[in-house]
Scaffold this active site. Structure first.
Site, mmCIF file in Angstrom:
data_model
loop_
_atom_site.group_PDB
_atom_site.id
_atom_site.type_symbol
_atom_site.label_atom_id
_atom_site.label_comp_id
_atom_site.label_asym_id
_atom_site.label_seq_id
_atom_site.Cartn_x
_atom_site.Cartn_y
_atom_site.Cartn_z
ATOM 1 N N ASP A 113 -6.919 -1.427 -4.468
ATOM 2 C CA ASP A 113 -7.995 -1.068 -3.537
ATOM 3 C C ASP A 113 -8.930 -0.039 -4.169
ATOM 4 O O ASP A 113 -10.154 -0.116 -4.032
ATOM 5 C CB ASP A 113 -7.414 -0.497 -2.236
ATOM 6 N N ASP A 144 0.868 -1.178 0.000
ATOM 7 C CA ASP A 144 0.000 0.000 0.000
ATOM 8 C C ASP A 144 0.902 1.225 0.000
ATOM 9 O O ASP A 144 2.011 1.184 0.543
ATOM 10 C CB ASP A 144 -0.902 0.014 1.235
#
Length: 191
Positions: free
Chosen positions: A163, A144
C-alpha cells in the site's frame, strides 16, 4: 590492411554544419524492474514475518506509540472498502500489472520508472495475497500490519508495504507531471 577508426561513433553525424540531433534518453525498463522486484520482495518478507510473529498477539507499540504493528487480514480494497468484491479487486490488479508491464518499454525517465516500479510492486504485492492466501484464489485476504498513531485503525487505516509503494509511487508520478517531466524523458516547456 583494414583501418579501424577509434572515433566515438555514438554521436550522430551532421551534415552542412548543423548541430547533431539530441539522442533520446535510454529506456528505463531495467530500473522499473529492479525497483518493482526489490519492493515486492520487501512486501513479501514483511508479510511473512508479521504472520509468523504477530498471529494472535496484541498490537506491538513502537516508536513511542507513533506506529503499532498488528496483523489484520483485509478482504477488501484500501481502507477495507469493497469487502465483498475481492475477486473483482484481484482482476483489476491483474489488469493494472499487465498495463504497467506493457507500458514499461516506453519509459525513458528515471523518475517515472521509479514511480511506476513502486506502483507495480504495490499492485503485485497485494495481488499475490489475493491469489495465494486464504480463503482461496481470487478471494485471498491481504495482510495489513502497520497502524499509525493508534492501534486497531483508530486513527488511520491499517496498511502494508505494498500500500505504501502504491501511495509513494503515485505521489512521485503526480509530482513529476506537475513539474512537466514526461515518462518519455522530455521536459515540457523546454526548447
Amino acid at each position: 590492411m583494414v583501418r579501424v577508426s577509434t572515433e566515438n561513433r555514438s554521436q550522430p553525424e551532421t551534415t552542412s554544419g548543423e548541430e547533431p540531433a539530441p539522442q533520446a534518453p535510454k529506456r528505463r525498463v531495467g530500473l522499473l524492474a529492479a525497483v518493482a522486484l526489490a519492493a515486492v520482495a520487501l512486501d513479501i518478507l514483511t508479510k511473512v514475518l508479521v504472520v509468523s510473529n504477530l498471529e494472535g498477539r496484541e498490537p506491538v507499540r513502537i516508536l513511542g506509540g507513533l506506529v503499532y504493528l498488528q496483523l489484520v487480514r483485509n478482504p477488501g480494497a484500501a481502507f477495507s472498502m469493497a469487502t465483498g468484491m475481492t475477486w473483482v479487486l484481484a482482476l483489476v490488479a491483474i489488469a493494472v500489472v499487465g498495463t504497467l508491464i506493457w507500458f514499461a518499454g516506453r519509459l525513458r525517465s528515471a523518475g517515472w520508472a521509479v514511480g511506476l516500479g513502486l506502483v507495480l510492486a504495490g499492485a503485485l504485492g497485494n495481488l499475490i495475497d489475493r491469489l495465494f492466501r486464504a480463503p482461496g484464489p481470487l478471494r485471498g485476504h491481504v495482510v495489513d500490519f502497520i497502524s499509525v498513531f493508534a492501534p486497531n485503525a483508530e486513527a488511520f487505516p491499517v496498511f502494508n508495504v505494498a500500500d505504501s509503494c502504491i501511495c509513494v509511487g503515485g505521489a512521485l508520478i503526480v509530482l513529476l507531471s506537475v513539474l512537466g517531466r514526461d515518462y518519455d524523458g522530455t521536459v515540457r516547456g523546454r526548447k
